[in-house]
Design an enzyme around this catalytic site. Structure first.
Site, PDB file in Angstrom:
ATOM      1  N   ASP A  39      40.716  15.353 -60.085  1.00  0.00           N
ATOM      2  CA  ASP A  39      39.992  14.158 -60.532  1.00  0.00           C
ATOM      3  C   ASP A  39      40.724  12.945 -59.976  1.00  0.00           C
ATOM      4  OD1 ASP A  39      38.389  12.298 -62.068  1.00  0.00           O
ATOM      5  OD2 ASP A  39      37.914  13.951 -63.397  1.00  0.00           O
ATOM      6  N   HIS A  41      39.958  12.489 -56.555  1.00  0.00           N
ATOM      7  CA  HIS A  41      38.825  11.569 -56.482  1.00  0.00           C
ATOM      8  C   HIS A  41      39.247  10.148 -56.152  1.00  0.00           C
ATOM      9  CE1 HIS A  41      36.160  14.334 -59.220  1.00  0.00           C
ATOM     10  NE2 HIS A  41      36.597  14.929 -58.125  1.00  0.00           N
TER      11      HIS A  41
END
Length: 384
Positions: A297, A320
């Protein structure tokens, strides 16, 4: 004395945990606030050595090769906060609490939780043990992999609460054994990009990506814990250690003032769901530098209430990218200010740097600088 709370240390591999403590307060150590939860307790060990450094500069060869920080485009936040003192200064004492001396086996299979509990209890009897604590980690702490050990789940596995001048250092590893959690993930993270991006053909993916499968077929609790969390603390430093394979976030700071993270590593697969590297919320005067963050993430997630955050010389990826938000969920007000992100290398990340907001929310994002963020992967979009 503030606490180090946890659920269970199912495995404990040659970990020597030390805390250095100086007599800044004259009152006896004590528990601070009503933050104890059922089936959770504190542990640690304690030490103070004059003129010696016990592992403060431990790091791998990879970290020593990182480029030297370049002059900042904007000044970093203040390196420390100054909480009010409750008592007078006193001469420094020298006390060592080693979990091995309290019965820890460190054999890779024994549950050494009670040894940590006993060491922490002994540490809390030391006069003025609420300030300037050093927790030395050299070895590996491994989370339980059985659902029976977790019960209905927990928001965090290891938690330091209401402490002043806390340093976590060493060459050790905190292993969250996350694969047994990821296999049961429903991909219900509210910040999941799949829910924030409308496809060009106006259709939605009915089958989200399949996360990694753990080696065990056992279903874990729905609530997935953060590996290491700090709450309500002043002047927190994390350096040298690695956190890997967390069930959810790896390292989280809530309501903290004066945070320094450097020569720190996060290591989890790129498809491990919701595994933020470093998560900041309601925290200020934060410096993150010279670290490697690989996760599934956001490498760094900056949430509401954060101000004076300076991030530089960080390798991000897979992951991310680095995000401010999502802000304003459920029509709430969110404010973030004075954020500098520079000299970052993105490795095969989904995004670069970004600001995420929810419809209906209110608040502000002020004084943000993104600079010198090259990409080493075709999947990354940089926004400078």
């Amino acid at each position: 004395m503030g606490g180090f709370s946890f659920r269970n240390l199912t495995f404990f591999l040659i970990v020597v945990v030390l805390i250095w403590c100086s007599n800044i307060e004259t009152s006896n150590a004590r528990r601070v606030g009503k933050h104890w939860r059922q089936r959770r307790s504190d542990f640690a060990s304690l030490s103070k050595k004059k003129g010696k450094n016990h592992g403060g500069n431990h790091h791998n060869g990879d970290k020593s090769k990182q480029k030297k920080p370049s002059p900042p485009l904007s000044p970093p936040p203040a390196p420390s906060a100054k909480p009010p003192k409750k008592g007078g200064d006193a001469a420094a004492s020298s006390t060592v609490f080693n979990v091995l001396d309290f019965g820890a086996k460190g054999d890779g299979s024994t549950d050494d939780t009670k040894a940590f509990q006993a060491a922490w209890a002994a540490a809390c009897k030391v006069e003025a043990s609420t300030h300037n604590i050093v927790f030395q980690l050299d070895g590996k702490i491994i989370a339980p992999t059985s659902s029976k050990e977790w019960g209905s789940g927990l928001l965090q596995w290891l938690e330091f609460t209401k402490l002043v001048g806390l340093t976590i250092q060493g060459s050790g590893i905190v292993d969250g054994s996350g694969a047994v959690w990821w296999q049961d993930s429903s991909y219900d993270d509210p910040d999941d990009e799949l829910k924030l991006i409308v496809p060009l053909n106006s259709t939605w993916a009915h089958n989200p990506p399949i996360p990694l499968k753990g080696s065990l077929g056992e279903k874990m609790p729905r609530i997935k814990p953060t590996a290491l969390r700090f709450y309500g603390s002043f002047n927190v430093t994390v350096t040298g250690i690695t956190i890997q394979n967390s069930p959810q976030c790896h390292l989280k700071f809530d309501n903290c003032i004066g945070v320094s993270v450097y020569n720190f590593s996060v290591s989890s697969p790129g498809d491990s769901p919701n595994t933020d590297g470093i998560h900041l919320q309601n925290s200020k005067d934060v410096l993150i530098r010279s670290s490697n963050l690989a996760c599934g993430d956001d490498c760094v997630s900056i949430q509401t209430g954060c101000t004076n955050v300076y991030i530089h010389n960080v390798n991000c990826g897979p992951g991310h990218g680095i995000s401010i938000g999502g802000l304003g969920k459920d029509n709430t007000k969110a404010c973030v200010s004075n954020i500098t992100v520079r000299d970052i290398v993105m490795h095969n990340t989904m995004n670069g740097v970004r600001v995420k907001t929810w419809q209906g929310g209110s608040g502000s994002v002020q004084n943000v600088l993104f600079s010198n963020i090259p990409s080493l992967g075709s999947s990354t979009t940089n926004r400078n």
